[in-house]
Design a protein around this motif. Structure first.
Motif, PDB file in Angstrom:
ATOM      1  N   GLY A 175      25.946 -53.730  30.424  1.00  0.00           N
ATOM      2  CA  GLY A 175      27.250 -53.623  29.785  1.00  0.00           C
ATOM      3  C   GLY A 175      28.207 -54.701  30.247  1.00  0.00           C
ATOM      4  N   ARG A 176      28.196 -55.003  31.518  1.00  0.00           N
ATOM      5  CA  ARG A 176      29.079 -56.062  32.037  1.00  0.00           C
ATOM      6  C   ARG A 176      28.707 -57.418  31.413  1.00  0.00           C
ATOM      7  N   ARG A 177      27.405 -57.697  31.314  1.00  0.00           N
ATOM      8  CA  ARG A 177      26.976 -58.958  30.692  1.00  0.00           C
ATOM      9  C   ARG A 177      27.364 -58.997  29.218  1.00  0.00           C
ATOM     10  N   TYR A 178      27.230 -57.846  28.563  1.00  0.00           N
ATOM     11  CA  TYR A 178      27.607 -57.793  27.142  1.00  0.00           C
ATOM     12  C   TYR A 178      29.101 -58.033  26.957  1.00  0.00           C
ATOM     13  N   MET A 179      29.919 -57.412  27.804  1.00  0.00           N
ATOM     14  CA  MET A 179      31.368 -57.582  27.671  1.00  0.00           C
ATOM     15  C   MET A 179      31.770 -59.035  27.904  1.00  0.00           C
ATOM     16  N   ALA A 180      31.131 -59.706  28.851  1.00  0.00           N
ATOM     17  CA  ALA A 180      31.422 -61.119  29.090  1.00  0.00           C
ATOM     18  C   ALA A 180      31.033 -61.960  27.874  1.00  0.00           C
ATOM     19  N   ALA A 181      29.867 -61.655  27.299  1.00  0.00           N
ATOM     20  CA  ALA A 181      29.427 -62.387  26.101  1.00  0.00           C
ATOM     21  C   ALA A 181      30.365 -62.113  24.930  1.00  0.00           C
ATOM     22  N   ARG A 182      30.800 -60.878  24.794  1.00  0.00           N
ATOM     23  CA  ARG A 182      31.727 -60.517  23.716  1.00  0.00           C
ATOM     24  C   ARG A 182      33.048 -61.253  23.877  1.00  0.00           C
ATOM     25  N   HIS A 183      33.514 -61.359  25.123  1.00  0.00           N
ATOM     26  CA  HIS A 183      34.762 -62.081  25.379  1.00  0.00           C
ATOM     27  C   HIS A 183      34.607 -63.555  25.020  1.00  0.00           C
ATOM     28  N   ASP A 184      33.516 -64.157  25.454  1.00  0.00           N
ATOM     29  CA  ASP A 184      33.292 -65.580  25.193  1.00  0.00           C
ATOM     30  C   ASP A 184      33.154 -65.863  23.700  1.00  0.00           C
ATOM     31  N   ALA A 185      32.660 -64.882  22.942  1.00  0.00           N
ATOM     32  CA  ALA A 185      32.488 -65.058  21.500  1.00  0.00           C
ATOM     33  C   ALA A 185      33.774 -64.804  20.719  1.00  0.00           C
ATOM     34  N   GLY A 186      34.832 -64.339  21.396  1.00  0.00           N
ATOM     35  CA  GLY A 186      36.107 -64.116  20.725  1.00  0.00           C
ATOM     36  C   GLY A 186      36.268 -62.744  20.112  1.00  0.00           C
ATOM     37  N   TYR A 187      35.513 -61.746  20.610  1.00  0.00           N
ATOM     38  CA  TYR A 187      35.613 -60.389  20.069  1.00  0.00           C
ATOM     39  C   TYR A 187      36.126 -59.382  21.097  1.00  0.00           C
ATOM     40  N   ALA A 188      36.894 -59.850  22.065  1.00  0.00           N
ATOM     41  CA  ALA A 188      37.489 -58.974  23.074  1.00  0.00           C
ATOM     42  C   ALA A 188      39.010 -58.999  22.930  1.00  0.00           C
ATOM     43  N   GLY A 189      39.639 -57.825  23.040  1.00  0.00           N
ATOM     44  CA  GLY A 189      41.094 -57.771  22.885  1.00  0.00           C
ATOM     45  C   GLY A 189      41.525 -58.304  21.529  1.00  0.00           C
ATOM     46  N   ILE A 190      40.805 -57.890  20.502  1.00  0.00           N
ATOM     47  CA  ILE A 190      40.987 -58.486  19.172  1.00  0.00           C
ATOM     48  C   ILE A 190      42.434 -58.406  18.693  1.00  0.00           C
ATOM     49  N   ASN A 191      43.075 -57.237  18.878  1.00  0.00           N
ATOM     50  CA  ASN A 191      44.447 -57.071  18.382  1.00  0.00           C
ATOM     51  C   ASN A 191      45.479 -57.118  19.505  1.00  0.00           C
ATOM     52  N   TRP A 192      45.116 -57.697  20.648  1.00  0.00           N
ATOM     53  CA  TRP A 192      46.065 -57.856  21.744  1.00  0.00           C
ATOM     54  C   TRP A 192      46.689 -59.245  21.684  1.00  0.00           C
ATOM     55  N   PRO A 193      47.897 -59.398  22.211  1.00  0.00           N
ATOM     56  CA  PRO A 193      48.574 -60.700  22.150  1.00  0.00           C
ATOM     57  C   PRO A 193      47.831 -61.786  22.919  1.00  0.00           C
ATOM     58  N   THR A 194      47.896 -62.999  22.419  1.00  0.00           N
ATOM     59  CA  THR A 194      47.184 -64.111  23.054  1.00  0.00           C
ATOM     60  C   THR A 194      47.737 -64.394  24.451  1.00  0.00           C
ATOM     61  N   GLU A 195      49.033 -64.171  24.654  1.00  0.00           N
ATOM     62  CA  GLU A 195      49.610 -64.428  25.971  1.00  0.00           C
ATOM     63  C   GLU A 195      49.096 -63.478  27.033  1.00  0.00           C
ATOM     64  N   MET A 196      48.437 -62.382  26.602  1.00  0.00           N
ATOM     65  CA  MET A 196      47.837 -61.447  27.538  1.00  0.00           C
ATOM     66  C   MET A 196      46.317 -61.556  27.562  1.00  0.00           C
TER      67      MET A 196
END
Length: 401
Positions: free
Chosen positions: A39-60
């Motif tokens: 799960g940790r590896r998946y979350m890192a990959a998801r973040h790198d692909a641009g699918y993490a915090g999708i509706n959160w502000p870019t400054e955060m």
């Protein structure tokens, strides 16, 4: 093709590209620690692909997109059985609360990015042995000590606490005032001296919930997220968010399509169950209910995106979705007959009717019991009179234990 459909197809293409490493089939037979590592590896990959915090502000550290993109991605992700469940509470309630109430924005941004990448996990420390549905009855003490605070007491049913780095917590800071007014809200380091976590084994065989003990756990005043005595309001905001985070109209049980497939495979009175009017009626009711809940959730999310506070409609979403999941799971077991006695404690709740049914009562308690939600709907949506509350306005230390 709409922009949203293009987004959906791109998301699905990426999910398909990593499903072989992280998807449902790849996870079969994993122990919890192995699955969490995946799960940790998946979350890192998801973040790198641009699918993490999708509706959160870019400054955060988010993507700055809208809620429609978020639910579009999650709808696609859900079909692959990715190991993201360990991080649902962390990203669902504590991190949004930190973004909103913690004044040290540089600290928060660091926590946000680490949480999005699966490097840190947060828990929510609310329930206690004597304070479940009535959160304002909690007894864990927060006593001022110098320029900080000291925590003493116990929390219960804290999901994934054994793997968490931080948590948000509500404590009683003043027992001499009415119970709702004597609470203060903090964040806490789960590795701090004096914090003890003990897993609780559930009927379904897993131990994702815990009891947590605090013995003279010291906090700096910068850990405080509410005004002193103003913790109940922040806690209610957290619970409203929690009930909207539970946006799965299936109540986090198996998808309706799986029930339809089961009804096609099993015979009732010599014919496929799908031809039985009672079964078809159950399918129709569930289909209509789930679409109605999705519509309520979409409306509520647009309201929040417009800057409005989360409303009580989340109580309706959570109440109806989990109740219907339990009833549909029970019907599925009835159709299966003696085959329903086979129980696999390693099966996934979203694809196994036995696991869904035996774990459904947990869902009917987490985030507010059915009775609490019914009161919320009656009072805040229908405008009915409040229940009689004999302890209303009485100092907490004068309420009989």
């Amino acid at each position: 093709m709409s922009d949203l459909e293009t987004y959906r197809q791109k998301a699905r293409t990426w999910l398909e590209s990593v499903a072989g490493e992280f998807g449902r089939e790849a996870r079969r037979g994993n122990k919890v620690e192995e699955d969490l590592a995946a799960g940790r590896r998946y979350m890192a990959a998801r973040h790198d692909a641009g699918y993490a915090g999708i509706n959160w502000p870019t400054e955060m550290g988010g993507q700055g997109l809208g809620h429609l993109e978020k639910i579009t991605f999650e709808a696609e992700e859900m079909q692959f059985g990715m190991p993201s469940g360990y991080f649902g509470i962390s990203l669902g309630m504590p991190i949004p609360i930190m973004m909103r109430y913690c004044e040290d924005k540089a600290f928060v941004k660091e926590r946000v990015i680490k949480a999005l990448r699966g490097e840190e996990i947060w828990c929510q420390l609310f329930s206690e042995p004597s304070a479940g549905s009535d959160l304002a009855a909690l007894r864990l003490r927060a006593e001022q000590e110098g320029n900080g605070w000291k925590l003493n007491g116990q929390k219960l049913w804290t999901s994934w606490a054994q793997y968490c780095d931080y948590g948000v917590i509500v404590a009683r800071s003043d027992p001499t005032v009415a119970k709702h007014k004597g609470l203060t809200y903090f964040w806490v380091d789960m590795r701090a001296p004096g914090v003890t976590v003990r897993p609780v084994k559930l009927a379904g065989g897993d131990s994702h919930v815990n009891e947590v003990f605090f013995d003279d756990v010291k906090l700096d005043d910068s850990h405080r997220l509410s005004p002193i005595g103003g913790g109940f309001g922040v806690a209610m905001t957290t619970l409203m968010i929690e009930r909207y985070i539970a946006t799965d109209s299936a109540g986090f049980g198996p998808h309706l399509d799986l029930f339809v497939n089961l009804a096609k495979e099993i015979d009732v009175n010599g014919k496929p169950a799908i031809e039985d009017g009672r079964v078809r009626s159950a399918i129709a009711r569930n289909y209509a209910m789930r679409n109605a809940l999705d519509a309520i959730t979409a409306r509520a999310m647009k309201m929040m995106q417009a800057g409005m506070e989360p409303g009580p409609e989340g109580s309706l979403q959570k109440l109806v979705a989990v109740r219907s999941r339990q009833k549909l799971s029970e019907l599925a077991l009835d159709l299966m007959g003696t085959d329903a006695f086979h129980f696999d404690e390693h099966a996934y709740v979203k694809e196994n009717w036995q696991t869904s049914w035996i774990n459904a009562p947990t869902g009917r308690i987490a985030g507010g019991s059915d009775e609490t939600l019914l009161n919320n709907i009656a009072e805040r949506i229908l405008g009915l009179p409040q229940d009689h509350r004999p302890d209303k306005g009485i100092p907490f230390n004068q309420i009989p234990a």
